[in-house]
Design a protein around this motif. Structure first.
Motif, PDB file in Angstrom:
ATOM      1  N   VAL A 100       0.840  -1.203   0.000  1.00 49.32           N
ATOM      2  CA  VAL A 100       0.000   0.000   0.000  1.00 49.32           C
ATOM      3  C   VAL A 100       0.873   1.251   0.000  1.00 49.32           C
ATOM      4  O   VAL A 100       0.647   2.194  -0.769  1.00 49.32           O
ATOM      5  CB  VAL A 100      -0.948   0.008   1.221  1.00 49.32           C
ATOM      6  N   ARG A 101       1.883   1.265   0.861  1.00 46.83           N
ATOM      7  CA  ARG A 101       2.772   2.430   0.950  1.00 46.83           C
ATOM      8  C   ARG A 101       3.486   2.681  -0.372  1.00 46.83           C
ATOM      9  O   ARG A 101       3.556   3.821  -0.851  1.00 46.83           O
ATOM     10  CB  ARG A 101       3.794   2.217   2.062  1.00 46.83           C
ATOM     11  N   ALA A 102       4.010   1.614  -0.979  1.00 44.01           N
ATOM     12  CA  ALA A 102       4.740   1.769  -2.242  1.00 44.01           C
ATOM     13  C   ALA A 102       3.836   2.326  -3.335  1.00 44.01           C
ATOM     14  O   ALA A 102       4.250   3.189  -4.120  1.00 44.01           O
ATOM     15  CB  ALA A 102       5.328   0.426  -2.665  1.00 44.01           C
ATOM     16  N   CYS A 103       2.594   1.855  -3.386  1.00 48.59           N
ATOM     17  CA  CYS A 103       1.663   2.345  -4.407  1.00 48.59           C
ATOM     18  C   CYS A 103       1.264   3.792  -4.134  1.00 48.59           C
ATOM     19  O   CYS A 103       1.206   4.616  -5.059  1.00 48.59           O
ATOM     20  CB  CYS A 103       0.431   1.446  -4.463  1.00 48.59           C
ATOM     21  N   HIS A 128      -3.819   8.001   2.894  1.00 52.66           N
ATOM     22  CA  HIS A 128      -4.829   8.689   2.083  1.00 52.66           C
ATOM     23  C   HIS A 128      -4.296  10.018   1.554  1.00 52.66           C
ATOM     24  O   HIS A 128      -4.422  10.314   0.359  1.00 52.66           O
ATOM     25  CB  HIS A 128      -6.106   8.919   2.897  1.00 52.66           C
ATOM     26  N   ASP A 129      -3.701  10.815   2.420  1.00 53.07           N
ATOM     27  CA  ASP A 129      -3.202  12.124   1.987  1.00 53.07           C
ATOM     28  C   ASP A 129      -2.100  11.982   0.945  1.00 53.07           C
ATOM     29  O   ASP A 129      -2.046  12.751  -0.028  1.00 53.07           O
ATOM     30  CB  ASP A 129      -2.693  12.919   3.193  1.00 53.07           C
ATOM     31  N   THR A 130      -1.227  10.998   1.135  1.00 52.35           N
ATOM     32  CA  THR A 130      -0.155  10.765   0.158  1.00 52.35           C
ATOM     33  C   THR A 130      -0.744  10.397  -1.199  1.00 52.35           C
ATOM     34  O   THR A 130      -0.314  10.907  -2.243  1.00 52.35           O
ATOM     35  CB  THR A 130       0.773   9.638   0.643  1.00 52.35           C
ATOM     36  N   ALA A 131      -1.736   9.501  -1.183  1.00 53.74           N
ATOM     37  CA  ALA A 131      -2.367   9.085  -2.439  1.00 53.74           C
ATOM     38  C   ALA A 131      -3.101  10.243  -3.101  1.00 53.74           C
ATOM     39  O   ALA A 131      -3.128  10.345  -4.341  1.00 53.74           O
ATOM     40  CB  ALA A 131      -3.328   7.925  -2.177  1.00 53.74           C
TER      41      ALA A 131
END
Length: 414
Positions: A100-103, A128-131
């Motif tokens: 999840v983090r990598a994506c 969420h904010d990163t995505a």
């Protein structure tokens, strides 16, 4: 979004759902998508590919990528080689976060079949904010938990709006038939991992708004949560709490929020079970109480330190899968009662899944969703989405239409 060498990189092809999803993608989409298999053990992945090729010769053309989720830099480089990562490696609580983090950080779309509400809550809080910044779409819970419930609530909301121009006050899903192939070793591992959570964490699991976007809850309606056997007027029988009702409700209510509360400002949702699980049937208070007690005892034994080793010994181990015969059987029916605001309308619908739900429906649902993500540029609705999403909030009617074409039915009964 990334434009890598793969449209979809499937992780976890050696598991039961992974094998079925691979077969779905190869047999139904073929040359439409550039598929890759990712796995920790290349030898096992090659063996699965060879087995698939016996039925689908084109499977031999699918490239295999060795994936080490423990190496952050290597994993980041691998996921950037694909438009979409379809992650079927569980338990997600134990091994899911790295992907999840990598994506999220790489702006790569992601989807899974997780049914762990607290893990989903943690992923939303962390990524969420990163995505949102990178444009990644991270879609959780695309299996029987929780896509079937999530899309059913969406279908009823759409029908009430289009047919009657009415918002919803409540949707109640009663599972009247649920005949599945049984729990796999991976499912048991997931239940064990959830059972090892602290008591305060398990308390959070009962929060219907666990996955609600951050912010004030002052405007949110109180939610029903069935905890004991009750007589349900709509299905005309006694019901008990459904084992996946908490995470399903949490996903439905996240969709409700992400779709700008379009179901209705006072919308509530809950689930119950009343009917057959393949080996029996109850229709009365005493049988319902007995079944409720036995299910409660099972989950208690999964949580207690003294009984957990015994349950590990008795229940399926990781890698153990249902038989082919068991997978060929099974079906699901759900009675969906929707109430309009101010009591102006009540509409009953029915969800029918004419095949095994835990593996077959799950593999079809997540495969169709992953292809929609891979073809996001063709759909303005999906292109506009980003962040941590659910089945209904990401795909809306698009995934409903795909599943209808595969034999799943949503019918309005009155």
């Amino acid at each position: 979004m990334t434009m890598g060498e793969f449209d979809i990189l499937l992780l976890g092809v050696t598991g039961c759902v992974g094998k079925l999803a691979a077969a779905e993608l190869i047999s139904h989409f073929g040359e439409e998508i550039r598929l890759g298999f990712g796995g920790r053990n290349v030898g096992k992945t090659e063996a699965v590919r060879a087995a698939l090729a016996a039925q689908y010769p084109s499977a031999l053309k699918v490239p295999i990528v060795q994936v080490d989720t423990a190496n952050r830099e290597v994993l980041a480089a691998i996921v950037r080689r694909s438009k979409v990562v379809l992650n079927l490696v569980g338990p997600y609580t134990a091994v899911g976060e790295a992907v999840v983090r990598a994506c999220a950080e790489g702006g790569v779309d992601y989807c899974d079949v997780s049914g762990e509400g607290l893990w989903q809550h943690e992923m939303i809080g962390r990524y969420h904010d990163t995505a949102m910044e990178t444009g990644a779409r991270l879609v959780f819970g695309l299996g029987i938990a929780s896509a079937a419930s999530d899309l059913s609530a969406f279908v009823m909301a759409q029908y009430m709006h289009e047919k009657h121009n009415v918002k919803l006050s409540q949707v109640h899903m009663v599972w009247t038939k649920f005949e599945a192939a049984g729990a796999s070793g991976g499912t048991v591992s997931t239940l064990m991992a959830e059972g090892e959570r602290s008591s305060s964490e398990r308390h959070l699991l009962r929060d219907p708004y666990l996955l609600h976007p951050a912010g004030s809850r002052a405007h949110l309606p109180g939610q029903n949560r069935q905890t004991t056997p009750l007589f349900d007027v709509d299905s005309d029988r006694y019901t008990i709490p459904w084992i996946s009702s908490d995470v399903n409700t949490q996903n439905v209510l996240r969709s409700y929020a992400l779709l700008d509360y379009s179901y209705g400002r006072a919308f509530t949702y809950y689930e119950s079970f009343a009917g057959s699980m393949g080996n029996g049937f109850f229709n009365g208070l005493i049988p319902a109480m007995i079944m409720h007690f036995l299910l409660g005892l099972l989950f208690l034994f999964l949580r207690l330190g003294l009984t957990r080793p015994l349950m590990r010994a008795l229940l399926p181990k990781p890698g153990e899968e249902p038989s082919a015969e068991a997978l060929d059987k099974g079906c699901v029916e759900g009675l969906i009662t929707a109430h309009g605001e101010k009591g102006c309308y009540q509409v009953t619908g029915r969800l029918t899944i004419p095949f095994e739900p835990g593996y077959k429906f799950t593999s079809i649902s997540v495969s169709e969703a992953s292809v929609l993500l891979a073809k996001a540029e063709e759909h303005d609705l999906i292109k506009a989405k980003r962040g941590c999403l659910t089945a209904a909030s990401c795909f809306e009617a698009l995934l409903v239409e795909k599943l209808l074409s595969r034999g799943i039915k949503w019918e309005i009964l009155d």
